[in-house]
Design a protein around this motif. Sequence first.
Motif, PDB file in Angstrom:
ATOM      1  N   VAL A   8      54.531  67.184  39.585  1.00 13.74           N
ATOM      2  CA  VAL A   8      53.722  68.312  38.984  1.00 13.74           C
ATOM      3  C   VAL A   8      52.434  68.643  40.218  1.00 13.74           C
ATOM      4  CG1 VAL A   8      53.999  67.567  36.645  1.00 13.74           C
ATOM      5  CG2 VAL A   8      51.811  66.735  37.864  1.00 13.74           C
ATOM      6  N   GLY A   9      52.115  69.783  39.988  1.00 15.07           N
ATOM      7  CA  GLY A   9      51.046  70.326  40.695  1.00 15.07           C
ATOM      8  C   GLY A   9      49.671  69.880  40.393  1.00 15.07           C
ATOM      9  N   SER A  10      48.793  70.168  41.118  1.00 14.32           N
ATOM     10  CA  SER A  10      47.378  69.738  40.828  1.00 14.32           C
ATOM     11  C   SER A  10      46.648  70.099  39.718  1.00 14.32           C
ATOM     12  CB  SER A  10      46.349  69.853  41.942  1.00 14.32           C
ATOM     13  OG  SER A  10      46.904  69.375  43.195  1.00 14.32           O
ATOM     14  N   GLY A  11      47.017  71.354  39.425  1.00 19.36           N
ATOM     15  CA  GLY A  11      46.361  71.830  38.059  1.00 19.36           C
ATOM     16  C   GLY A  11      46.853  71.182  36.757  1.00 19.36           C
ATOM     17  N   GLU A  12      48.261  70.985  36.798  1.00 15.27           N
ATOM     18  CA  GLU A  12      48.777  70.159  35.762  1.00 15.27           C
ATOM     19  C   GLU A  12      48.450  68.800  35.584  1.00 15.27           C
ATOM     20  OE1 GLU A  12      53.172  69.484  33.532  1.00 15.27           O
ATOM     21  OE2 GLU A  12      52.947  70.706  35.176  1.00 15.27           O
ATOM     22  N   ALA A  13      48.485  68.230  36.755  1.00 16.32           N
ATOM     23  CA  ALA A  13      48.139  66.729  36.960  1.00 16.32           C
ATOM     24  C   ALA A  13      46.629  66.642  36.404  1.00 16.32           C
ATOM     25  CB  ALA A  13      48.216  66.289  38.226  1.00 16.32           C
ATOM     26  N   ALA A  14      45.768  67.397  36.868  1.00 16.33           N
ATOM     27  CA  ALA A  14      44.318  67.490  36.343  1.00 16.33           C
ATOM     28  C   ALA A  14      44.261  67.417  34.807  1.00 16.33           C
ATOM     29  CB  ALA A  14      43.479  68.477  36.968  1.00 16.33           C
ATOM     30  N   ARG A  15      44.925  68.409  34.439  1.00 13.63           N
ATOM     31  CA  ARG A  15      45.100  68.752  32.741  1.00 13.63           C
ATOM     32  C   ARG A  15      45.417  67.481  32.080  1.00 13.63           C
ATOM     33  NH1 ARG A  15      48.606  70.051  29.152  1.00 13.63           N
ATOM     34  NH2 ARG A  15      50.147  70.221  30.825  1.00 13.63           N
ATOM     35  N   LEU A  16      46.484  66.911  32.759  1.00 19.51           N
ATOM     36  CA  LEU A  16      46.944  65.730  31.974  1.00 19.51           C
ATOM     37  C   LEU A  16      45.958  64.506  31.812  1.00 19.51           C
ATOM     38  CD1 LEU A  16      50.663  66.053  32.912  1.00 19.51           C
ATOM     39  CD2 LEU A  16      49.957  66.438  30.701  1.00 19.51           C
ATOM     40  N   LEU A  17      45.379  64.491  32.911  1.00 24.54           N
ATOM     41  CA  LEU A  17      44.401  63.440  33.258  1.00 24.54           C
ATOM     42  C   LEU A  17      42.920  63.744  32.312  1.00 24.54           C
ATOM     43  CD1 LEU A  17      44.411  62.708  37.163  1.00 24.54           C
ATOM     44  CD2 LEU A  17      45.157  61.167  34.992  1.00 24.54           C
ATOM     45  N   GLY A  18      42.909  64.901  32.051  1.00 26.88           N
ATOM     46  CA  GLY A  18      41.791  65.358  31.387  1.00 26.88           C
ATOM     47  C   GLY A  18      40.668  65.706  32.258  1.00 26.88           C
ATOM     48  N   VAL A  19      40.685  66.201  33.447  1.00 24.31           N
ATOM     49  CA  VAL A  19      39.528  66.376  34.568  1.00 24.31           C
ATOM     50  C   VAL A  19      40.002  67.797  34.921  1.00 24.31           C
ATOM     51  CG1 VAL A  19      39.226  63.849  35.177  1.00 24.31           C
ATOM     52  CG2 VAL A  19      40.855  65.511  36.523  1.00 24.31           C
ATOM     53  N   HIS A  20      38.876  68.361  35.872  1.00 23.58           N
ATOM     54  CA  HIS A  20      38.918  69.518  36.386  1.00 23.58           C
ATOM     55  C   HIS A  20      39.916  69.471  37.644  1.00 23.58           C
ATOM     56  CE1 HIS A  20      37.735  73.475  38.049  1.00 23.58           C
ATOM     57  NE2 HIS A  20      37.576  74.023  36.694  1.00 23.58           N
ATOM     58  N   ARG A  21      40.557  70.554  37.860  1.00 24.96           N
ATOM     59  CA  ARG A  21      41.347  70.508  39.260  1.00 24.96           C
ATOM     60  C   ARG A  21      40.395  70.097  40.284  1.00 24.96           C
ATOM     61  NH1 ARG A  21      42.639  74.504  43.107  1.00 24.96           N
ATOM     62  NH2 ARG A  21      44.697  74.076  43.802  1.00 24.96           N
ATOM     63  N   THR A  22      39.250  70.818  40.498  1.00 28.19           N
ATOM     64  CA  THR A  22      38.542  70.425  41.610  1.00 28.19           C
ATOM     65  C   THR A  22      38.247  68.798  41.837  1.00 28.19           C
ATOM     66  OG1 THR A  22      36.645  71.020  40.519  1.00 28.19           O
ATOM     67  CG2 THR A  22      37.656  72.979  41.707  1.00 28.19           C
ATOM     68  N   THR A  23      38.147  68.267  40.676  1.00 28.25           N
ATOM     69  CA  THR A  23      37.830  66.894  40.709  1.00 28.25           C
ATOM     70  C   THR A  23      38.909  66.104  41.311  1.00 28.25           C
ATOM     71  OG1 THR A  23      36.442  67.005  38.546  1.00 28.25           O
ATOM     72  CG2 THR A  23      37.250  64.675  39.264  1.00 28.25           C
ATOM     73  N   LEU A  24      40.044  66.500  40.886  1.00 27.48           N
ATOM     74  CA  LEU A  24      41.258  65.665  41.565  1.00 27.48           C
ATOM     75  C   LEU A  24      41.285  66.147  43.026  1.00 27.48           C
ATOM     76  CD1 LEU A  24      44.114  64.327  41.358  1.00 27.48           C
ATOM     77  CD2 LEU A  24      45.180  66.516  40.535  1.00 27.48           C
ATOM     78  N   LEU A  25      41.326  67.379  43.461  1.00 29.24           N
ATOM     79  CA  LEU A  25      41.301  67.768  44.728  1.00 29.24           C
ATOM     80  C   LEU A  25      40.148  66.936  45.494  1.00 29.24           C
ATOM     81  CD1 LEU A  25      42.109  71.464  44.419  1.00 29.24           C
ATOM     82  CD2 LEU A  25      43.468  69.631  45.054  1.00 29.24           C
ATOM     83  N   ARG A  26      38.874  66.844  44.822  1.00 25.84           N
ATOM     84  CA  ARG A  26      37.873  66.031  45.459  1.00 25.84           C
ATOM     85  C   ARG A  26      38.424  64.606  45.644  1.00 25.84           C
ATOM     86  NH1 ARG A  26      33.848  66.870  42.575  1.00 25.84           N
ATOM     87  NH2 ARG A  26      34.004  64.961  41.417  1.00 25.84           N
ATOM     88  N   TRP A  27      38.926  63.910  44.636  1.00 28.47           N
ATOM     89  CA  TRP A  27      39.265  62.805  44.945  1.00 28.47           C
ATOM     90  C   TRP A  27      40.420  62.410  45.892  1.00 28.47           C
ATOM     91  CZ3 TRP A  27      40.794  61.788  38.922  1.00 28.47           C
ATOM     92  CH2 TRP A  27      39.345  61.605  38.117  1.00 28.47           C
ATOM     93  N   TRP A  28      41.323  63.354  46.063  1.00 28.61           N
ATOM     94  CA  TRP A  28      42.376  63.308  47.089  1.00 28.61           C
ATOM     95  C   TRP A  28      41.731  63.628  48.545  1.00 28.61           C
ATOM     96  CZ3 TRP A  28      45.731  68.170  48.194  1.00 28.61           C
ATOM     97  CH2 TRP A  28      46.523  67.929  49.263  1.00 28.61           C
ATOM     98  N   GLN A  29      40.483  64.522  48.810  1.00 23.29           N
ATOM     99  CA  GLN A  29      39.806  64.640  49.999  1.00 23.29           C
ATOM    100  C   GLN A  29      39.031  63.350  50.317  1.00 23.29           C
ATOM    101  OE1 GLN A  29      36.733  67.500  49.858  1.00 23.29           O
ATOM    102  NE2 GLN A  29      36.864  67.930  51.692  1.00 23.29           N
ATOM    103  N   ASP A  30      38.589  62.384  49.269  1.00 25.72           N
ATOM    104  CA  ASP A  30      37.834  61.396  49.638  1.00 25.72           C
ATOM    105  C   ASP A  30      38.652  60.293  49.786  1.00 25.72           C
ATOM    106  OD1 ASP A  30      35.322  62.843  49.210  1.00 25.72           O
ATOM    107  OD2 ASP A  30      35.114  62.200  46.992  1.00 25.72           O
ATOM    108  N   GLY A  31      39.831  60.143  49.774  1.00 23.16           N
ATOM    109  CA  GLY A  31      40.827  59.395  49.848  1.00 23.16           C
ATOM    110  C   GLY A  31      41.140  58.254  48.825  1.00 23.16           C
ATOM    111  N   LYS A  32      40.618  58.750  47.538  1.00 24.26           N
ATOM    112  CA  LYS A  32      40.789  57.964  46.246  1.00 24.26           C
ATOM    113  C   LYS A  32      42.197  58.156  45.875  1.00 24.26           C
ATOM    114  CE  LYS A  32      35.854  58.190  45.170  1.00 24.26           C
ATOM    115  NZ  LYS A  32      34.980  58.970  44.389  1.00 24.26           N
ATOM    116  N   VAL A  33      42.824  59.048  46.118  1.00 22.47           N
ATOM    117  CA  VAL A  33      44.433  59.220  45.513  1.00 22.47           C
ATOM    118  C   VAL A  33      45.021  60.026  46.359  1.00 22.47           C
ATOM    119  CG1 VAL A  33      43.856  59.261  42.913  1.00 22.47           C
ATOM    120  CG2 VAL A  33      43.777  61.410  44.196  1.00 22.47           C
TER     121      VAL A  33
END
Length: 67
Positions: A8-33
């Motif tokens: 799934v794309g970042s928007g759908e993944a973030a929605r399924l996690l219950g977080v904002h898309r920018t949060t998921l992208l920040r985790w990615w940028q920070d190397g957390k995921v």
Amino acid sequence: MAQQERPVGSGEAARLLGVHRTTLLRWWQDGKVKPLYTTPGGQARWLMSDLRRQLGGHWVRQNHDGP
């Protein structure tokens, strides 16, 4: 036969996690995921089972449909 999980794309993944898309992208940028792969256009694709594993059970939206 078992159904195969689809990326799934970042928007759908973030929605399924219950977080904002920018949060998921920040985790990615920070190397957390790390996504399953990145498209030639730079878009991340995620397997939810792998993403939840990387997060160690944190930030996973709970199902509140039951009593």
